[in-house]
Write a protein that holds these residues in place. Structure first.
Motif, short mmCIF file in Angstrom:
data_model
loop_
_atom_site.label_atom_id
_atom_site.label_comp_id
_atom_site.label_asym_id
_atom_site.label_seq_id
_atom_site.Cartn_x
_atom_site.Cartn_y
_atom_site.Cartn_z
N MET A 210 3.70 -3.87 2.78
CA MET A 210 4.62 -3.13 1.91
C MET A 210 3.84 -2.07 1.14
O MET A 210 3.00 -2.39 0.31
CB MET A 210 5.30 -4.12 0.96
CG MET A 210 6.25 -3.47 0.00
SD MET A 210 7.14 -4.66 -0.98
CE MET A 210 8.52 -5.03 0.07
N THR A 211 4.10 -0.84 1.46
CA THR A 211 3.39 0.26 0.80
C THR A 211 3.96 0.47 -0.61
O THR A 211 5.01 -0.08 -0.94
CB THR A 211 3.55 1.54 1.62
OG1 THR A 211 4.93 1.81 1.74
CG2 THR A 211 2.96 1.37 3.00
N PRO A 212 3.27 1.24 -1.47
CA PRO A 212 3.76 1.41 -2.85
C PRO A 212 5.15 2.01 -2.95
O PRO A 212 5.91 1.63 -3.85
CB PRO A 212 2.71 2.34 -3.46
CG PRO A 212 1.50 2.08 -2.72
CD PRO A 212 1.90 1.76 -1.34
N VAL A 213 5.51 2.91 -2.03
CA VAL A 213 6.84 3.52 -2.16
C VAL A 213 7.93 2.50 -1.81
O VAL A 213 8.97 2.42 -2.48
CB VAL A 213 6.92 4.81 -1.33
CG1 VAL A 213 6.64 4.56 0.12
CG2 VAL A 213 8.25 5.46 -1.49
N HIS A 214 7.64 1.65 -0.83
CA HIS A 214 8.61 0.61 -0.51
C HIS A 214 8.73 -0.38 -1.66
O HIS A 214 9.83 -0.82 -2.02
CB HIS A 214 8.19 -0.13 0.76
CG HIS A 214 8.25 0.73 1.98
ND1 HIS A 214 7.13 1.18 2.60
CD2 HIS A 214 9.29 1.23 2.65
CE1 HIS A 214 7.48 1.92 3.63
NE2 HIS A 214 8.78 1.97 3.68
N PHE A 215 7.60 -0.70 -2.27
CA PHE A 215 7.64 -1.60 -3.43
C PHE A 215 8.43 -0.97 -4.57
O PHE A 215 9.18 -1.66 -5.27
CB PHE A 215 6.22 -1.91 -3.88
CG PHE A 215 6.18 -2.69 -5.15
CD1 PHE A 215 6.53 -4.02 -5.16
CD2 PHE A 215 5.83 -2.08 -6.34
CE1 PHE A 215 6.51 -4.74 -6.32
CE2 PHE A 215 5.82 -2.80 -7.51
CZ PHE A 215 6.15 -4.13 -7.50
N SER A 216 8.30 0.35 -4.74
CA SER A 216 8.98 1.00 -5.87
C SER A 216 10.48 0.94 -5.73
O SER A 216 11.18 0.54 -6.66
CB SER A 216 8.52 2.44 -5.98
OG SER A 216 7.16 2.48 -6.28
N PHE A 217 11.00 1.33 -4.55
CA PHE A 217 12.48 1.31 -4.50
C PHE A 217 13.02 -0.09 -4.38
O PHE A 217 14.14 -0.35 -4.85
CB PHE A 217 13.04 2.26 -3.44
CG PHE A 217 12.75 1.94 -2.00
CD1 PHE A 217 13.37 0.89 -1.38
CD2 PHE A 217 11.92 2.74 -1.27
CE1 PHE A 217 13.14 0.63 -0.05
CE2 PHE A 217 11.68 2.48 0.05
CZ PHE A 217 12.29 1.42 0.66
N THR A 218 12.25 -1.01 -3.83
CA THR A 218 12.72 -2.39 -3.81
C THR A 218 12.80 -2.97 -5.22
O THR A 218 13.80 -3.62 -5.58
CB THR A 218 11.79 -3.25 -2.95
OG1 THR A 218 11.64 -2.62 -1.69
CG2 THR A 218 12.35 -4.62 -2.75
#
Lengths: 173, 98
Positions: free
Chosen positions: B1-9
């Protein structure tokens, strides 16, 4: 660009923390405006300039203005901001929770996972999302008709909900 | 899970938690719903952009149209509540309490 997109991602999470921590609706609408503006920046960083423009014009310019106007219906004499005691607890709890989960994933984030992929490409005028959205008018015509039909139906739903005479959904007024 | 995926999740889950746990104002619940829709829009757009599946960049537009329908119906309910009860606090809607 990588640092700016990282700041935008941080701002997106903090904007949703500001909405979810239950302040007065004025301040919650402000937090959502910040989150939407920062989300436009994230989409620009990943190469979706047309989708970012749509998000900025339609979402931030159209829908959130209506939300900010409707905040007048929830008027309070003393609106509580994020500094008040009941709200600040939720802000701290949500922020610490997000940081804990981020610390869980921190070992899997290397230096390359922060880099925006678009930096390695050439400059280009014709971006993919512009021509992709234009497909809505050729191959996506069925969904376009469904979308227009749903919007028309919603117009009549809203008119019936707020009519207020003897025939609508509001009969007590 | 990259940071951008973590952010919107995490943005989606924060909106969901705000919708589930706080119910003083109706408008606060609607704003949390809008935040969830915003994170879904960003998620769909990033999926289409990162996979370079340009045909699927239609999907965020359709999602935005449907979220406009949801927002307008919710705000119409808010206006109807403010006209019948004088306020939008959910405590005044005590006909639904059991």
């Amino acid at each position: 660009m990588t640092y700016i997109v990282s700041l935008f991602l941080l701002g997106l999470v903090l904007g949703l923390v500001a909405v979810a921590s239950n302040p007065a609706p004025y301040f919650a609408a402000l937090g959502l405006v910040v989150a939407a503006g920062v989300g436009c920046g994230v989409l620009v960083g990943y190469g979706g300039s047309f989708l970012s423009l749509v998000l900025f014009l339609i979402y931030l310019g159209g829908m959130l203005v209506v939300f900010a106007y409707s905040a007048a219906l929830a008027a309070e004499p003393f609106p509580e901001s994020w500094g008040d005691r009941s709200v600040l607890g939720y802000v701290v709890v949500y922020t610490v929770g997000v940081m804990l989960v981020a610390g869980w994933f921190w070992s899997g984030w290397y230096e390359t996972s922060w880099v925006v992929v678009d930096e390695f490409k050439e400059f280009s005028v014709l971006r993919g999302d512009t021509s992709g959205v234009a497909l809505m008018y050729s191959y996506g015509g069925g969904m376009l008709i469904v979308c227009a039909w749903v919007l028309l139906l919603t117009l009549f739903v809203v008119l019936e909900l707020t009519r207020g005479l003897s025939r609508g959904a509001l009969r007590a007024v | 899970m990259t940071p951008v995926h973590f952010s919107f999740t995490s943005a989606f889950i924060l909106g969901l938690m705000g919708l589930a746990f706080h119910r003083t104002h109706l408008l606060s619940a609607l704003l949390c719903l809008e935040g969830m829709m915003l994170s879904l829009f960003i998620a769909l757009s990033l999926w289409a952009l990162q996979m370079e599946a340009i045909g699927y960049s239609v999907a965020p537009m359709l999602l935005l149209a449907f979220s406009a329908c949801e927002a307008s119906a919710g705000l119409a309910l808010l206006v109807a509540t403010a006209r019948t009860h004088g306020t939008d606090r959910l405590q005044s809607l005590n006909l639904l309490q059991c």
